[in-house]
Write an enzyme that holds these catalytic residues in place. Structure first.
Site, PDB file in Angstrom:
ATOM      1  N   GLU A 140      33.865 -30.613 -21.634  1.00 24.88           N
ATOM      2  CA  GLU A 140      34.060 -31.950 -22.190  1.00 24.88           C
ATOM      3  C   GLU A 140      32.781 -32.438 -22.879  1.00 24.88           C
ATOM      4  O   GLU A 140      31.679 -32.297 -22.349  1.00 24.88           O
ATOM      5  CB  GLU A 140      34.452 -32.909 -21.062  1.00 24.88           C
ATOM      6  N   CYS A 172      39.672 -33.232 -18.528  1.00 23.66           N
ATOM      7  CA  CYS A 172      39.082 -33.599 -17.243  1.00 23.66           C
ATOM      8  C   CYS A 172      40.014 -34.422 -16.344  1.00 23.66           C
ATOM      9  O   CYS A 172      40.904 -33.883 -15.723  1.00 23.66           O
ATOM     10  CB  CYS A 172      37.757 -34.332 -17.452  1.00 23.66           C
ATOM     11  N   SER A 184       6.326 -33.495   6.624  1.00 15.69           N
ATOM     12  CA  SER A 184       5.991 -34.158   7.889  1.00 15.69           C
ATOM     13  C   SER A 184       6.264 -33.296   9.116  1.00 15.69           C
ATOM     14  O   SER A 184       5.848 -33.643  10.212  1.00 15.69           O
ATOM     15  CB  SER A 184       6.791 -35.456   8.010  1.00 15.69           C
ATOM     16  N   LYS A 227      41.223 -38.195 -25.683  1.00 16.19           N
ATOM     17  CA  LYS A 227      41.527 -38.298 -24.253  1.00 16.19           C
ATOM     18  C   LYS A 227      42.442 -39.495 -24.011  1.00 16.19           C
ATOM     19  O   LYS A 227      42.249 -40.574 -24.567  1.00 16.19           O
ATOM     20  CB  LYS A 227      40.228 -38.450 -23.457  1.00 16.19           C
TER      21      LYS A 227
END
Length: 699
Positions: free
Chosen positions: A45, A175, A357, A114
């Site tokens: 896309e 999509c 750490s 789309k």
């Protein structure tokens, strides 16, 4: 009569607004597709400009440069004799659309906008694009002059249409249309469309891949057909990692697939299908005249071209395969590692620095960097010139070739343990052991001089010297003393990131990596502008529970035995004084809830859309074996107080890899106020009333 077709789809590591690079990757994918005998190539896309352009979609420049790339594609010899399906933004009648452009031999066949937009979670497509709401309608689109000169066309079809070749019919989805309850492929299949294509920009999220695969299999299982899925891959400039998984399916079975995580910029997947398999399947299961007489026929754009050849009897077709999904621990190891590599090579920096750490979170960040080094070494050893060239730029050495991950880690990764009077020998040793096992350049930095200097300035101005709670100080003093340590660590991290390579006589700077997990972000259990403030954070979207599982995986997979001690130790910030040399401060005590409880409440808040009262109503059943209704009420209230008091911290949180659907990322995924009425008066009163009713009922 030809009946077998070879089709190609791909995953491309496109980069927003990198028009030259995007063009290069598109052309390479087309060349690979043609070399494998494909007559149709599908791409992701908005692949021409990149999906993540954001508000750059408003700019006319984005449209102009997209057309310039399309012009180059049309003119390229590589695009001849193959139908190319590319994605780009197009303005039609002064309205912007997210489009597919199909072209063949310097002619644009059709433009398909789309129709169903992605507008939830991380997606805001309606901000920039309009959906094409004219079902089965096609209009004329007037091409810009630069394209007219190439194609000889003034106008081309624009709208809801399909492509009819001499041997089959192809329909497009884009999509989110696959995820919609009224997906276009349903009606298209009933109108005889045999090949469906889906161009996506679908991001990675833990435990999501199987949902995508199931949707694609289901798309053709009910009514037959061939389905091609193309996706973007990599980091195109923001918090998301697009995870490829290009695939091809027929009649409910996956027959070919690409990788989910890879350092390759271009991955092409091809498969050969027998069109008669679709027709035979539909002959038994698909009867459109019995389904709905109201279905409108598709507008067909005809092209004098065949996907099949004349003599294909001996051409083998691809057979169904079984998809092996990654475990969540593997996904954490691979997805953020690929995202870090993209960020590193594209940012122009020379490596990473992380304050280590000796706890679960910073160790997870370190292990992800080590995983990145493993992937880079593997790609180089497999002959990836692209990865090696990128690595040469990162280390500023055109002759360098990594021999093994530990060696590479020493070149690109610096860890530092920032010691204070509140740090224990145990965490110091754990950090040092892990750094030694992964091969990072490790520093020990004592911050006490800086802490005393800052407090000295405060004392000189006010005449006061604050004390920890353990030494008789107030809660305000105690918190301020913790914060000054945390913030000095952030300042020193950036100082060493900028100058540590300079001190070694090496060029470049380092990116500072954060190590705050999604649960701590949710409740604000970190100091604003402390070591959680970094350039990027690979674990900011991952829960503490998943990170622990990830470290268990790393212990065996990467042979890092030091992680066992890190996992066995209670999580602690080590910002308060030690008791007899041992840590007395723990995260879960400070937060007033366990990480397991946090994870549950985080999912209810975001995924289940629960406010305080709804969350209480759910948890009295979920936790009924361990907590009374009153205890559940107190836990929920405490969670929402902590969440609302600290929500302002999310406005400055480091950009994090998006991995969880309950992420509190304030940027665009979890849009909330950052100034709350933290009393939640009515909400908490409803909870109290419900607890009273339950107690009366028990009495």
């Amino acid at each position: 009569m030809g009946r077998k077709v070879t089709l190609a789809t791909c995953s491309l590591n496109q980069w927003a607004l990198d028009f030259d690079g995007n063009l290069e990757r598109i052309l390479k994918s087309i060349e690979v597709a043609k070399s494998r005998g494909a007559k149709y190539r599908l791409g992701p896309e908005l692949e021409i400009c990149g999906y993540g352009c954001g508000d750059h979609f408003y700019e006319s420049d984005t449209l102009l440069h997209s057309f310039q790339v399309l012009q180059s594609l049309l003119e390229s010899p590589s695009t001849q004799n193959i139908i190319c399906d590319v994605g780009m933004p197009i303005m039609h009648h002064n309205v912007r659309y997210n489009c597919r452009v199909l072209f063949l031999n310097r002619k644009i066949l059709l433009i398909r906008p789309k129709m169903l937009m992605a507008n939830n979670g991380n997606y805001r497509e309606l901000r920039w694009f309009s959906p094409w709401n004219k079902l089965r309608q096609v209009e004329e689109y007037f091409l810009p002059r630069m394209l007219q000169e190439v194609t000889g066309q003034d106008t081309v079809p624009f709208g809801d249409c399909v492509l009819s070749t001499k041997d089959t019919c192809i329909g497009s989805e884009i999509c989110a249309e696959l995820w919609h309850p009224r997906s276009p492929h349903i009606d298209m299949s009933l109108d005889g469309v045999e090949i469906f294509t889906n161009s996506s920009a679908s991001h990675h999220e833990l435990r999501k891949a199987d949902l995508r695969v199931d949707l694609i299999k289901a798309a053709t299982r009910k009514s037959g057909g061939i389905y091609l899925y193309a996706n973007q891959k990599g980091c195109d400039g923001d918090r998301l990692y697009y995870d490829g998984c290009a695939m091809l399916a027929i009649n409910g079975d996956i027959v070919a697939r690409g990788g989910q995580f890879s350092l390759d910029d271009v991955e092409v997947v091809t498969a050969t299908f027998d069109l008669e398999d679709v027709r035979s399947y539909r002959g038994e299961t698909c009867h459109p005249h019995l389904v709905s007489p109201s279905i409108l026929p598709c507008h067909r754009v005809k092209v004098d071209f065949s996907l099949s050849g004349d003599d294909d009897v001996y051409l083998p077709t691809h057979q169904p395969i079984t998809w092996q999904f990654h475990t969540p621990e593997e996904e954490i190891s691979l997805g953020p590692a690929c995202w870090l590599w993209d960020y590193l090579r594209r940012s122009g920096q020379a490596g990473f620095l992380v304050p280590l750490s000796g706890g679960v979170d910073s160790s997870s960040t370190a292990c992800i960097v080590y995983s990145m080094c493993v992937l880079v070494c593997r790609a180089v050893h497999d002959g990836s010139n692209q990865v090696l060239e990128d690595l040469h730029r990162v280390v500023s050495d055109a002759s360098y070739c990594p021999q093994e991950p530990r060696e590479l880690c020493g070149r690109v990764f610096t860890t530092c343990y920032m010691d204070s009077e509140n740090s224990s020998e145990d965490t110091h040793n754990r950090a040092k052991e892990l750094a030694n096992q992964i091969g990072s350049t490790h520093l020990t930095i004592n911050i006490e001089l800086a802490v005393k200097g800052m407090l000295g300035i405060f004392s000189m101005v006010t005449g006061k010297w604050p004390s920890f709670r353990a030494n008789g100080g107030s809660a305000r003093e105690n918190l301020a003393l913790q914060n000054i340590q945390a913030r000095i660590r952030m300042v020193l991290a950036y100082l060493f990131a900028q100058l540590s390579l300079w001190a070694q006589g090496r060029p470049g700077g380092l990116l500072v990596l954060g190590s705050a997990n999604v649960d701590e972000s949710l409740t604000g259990y970190f100091t604003k502008y402390d070591c959680s403030s970094a350039d990027i954070n690979p674990i900011g979207g991952i829960s503490k529970t998943d990170l622990k599982s990830f470290l268990h995986y790393c212990t065996d997979h990467f042979q890092l035995p030091s992680l066992r001690g890190i996992l066995a130790a209670p999580p602690t910030a080590e910002l308060e004084p030690l008791t007899d040399g041992q840590v007395s401060q723990t995260d879960e005590t400070d937060m007033g809830m366990t990480y397991a409880e946090l994870s549950v409440m985080g999912r209810l808040r975001k995924i289940s859309k629960c406010g305080p009262y709804s969350m209480f109503c759910k948890l009295i059943h979920t936790w009924k074996e361990t907590l009374s209704p009153m205890q559940v009420a107190l836990t929920v209230k405490h969670f929402f107080r902590r969440y609302s008091v600290n929500r302002h911290k999310m406005t400055t949180i480091t950009p994090s890899y998006h991995a969880e659907s309950y992420s509190p990322d304030d940027n665009r995924f979890d849009l909330r106020p950052f100034l709350y009425n933290t009393r939640w008066s009515l909400q908490f009163r409803c909870i109290d009333d419900q607890v009273s009713k339950m107690e009366e009922g028990e009495a």
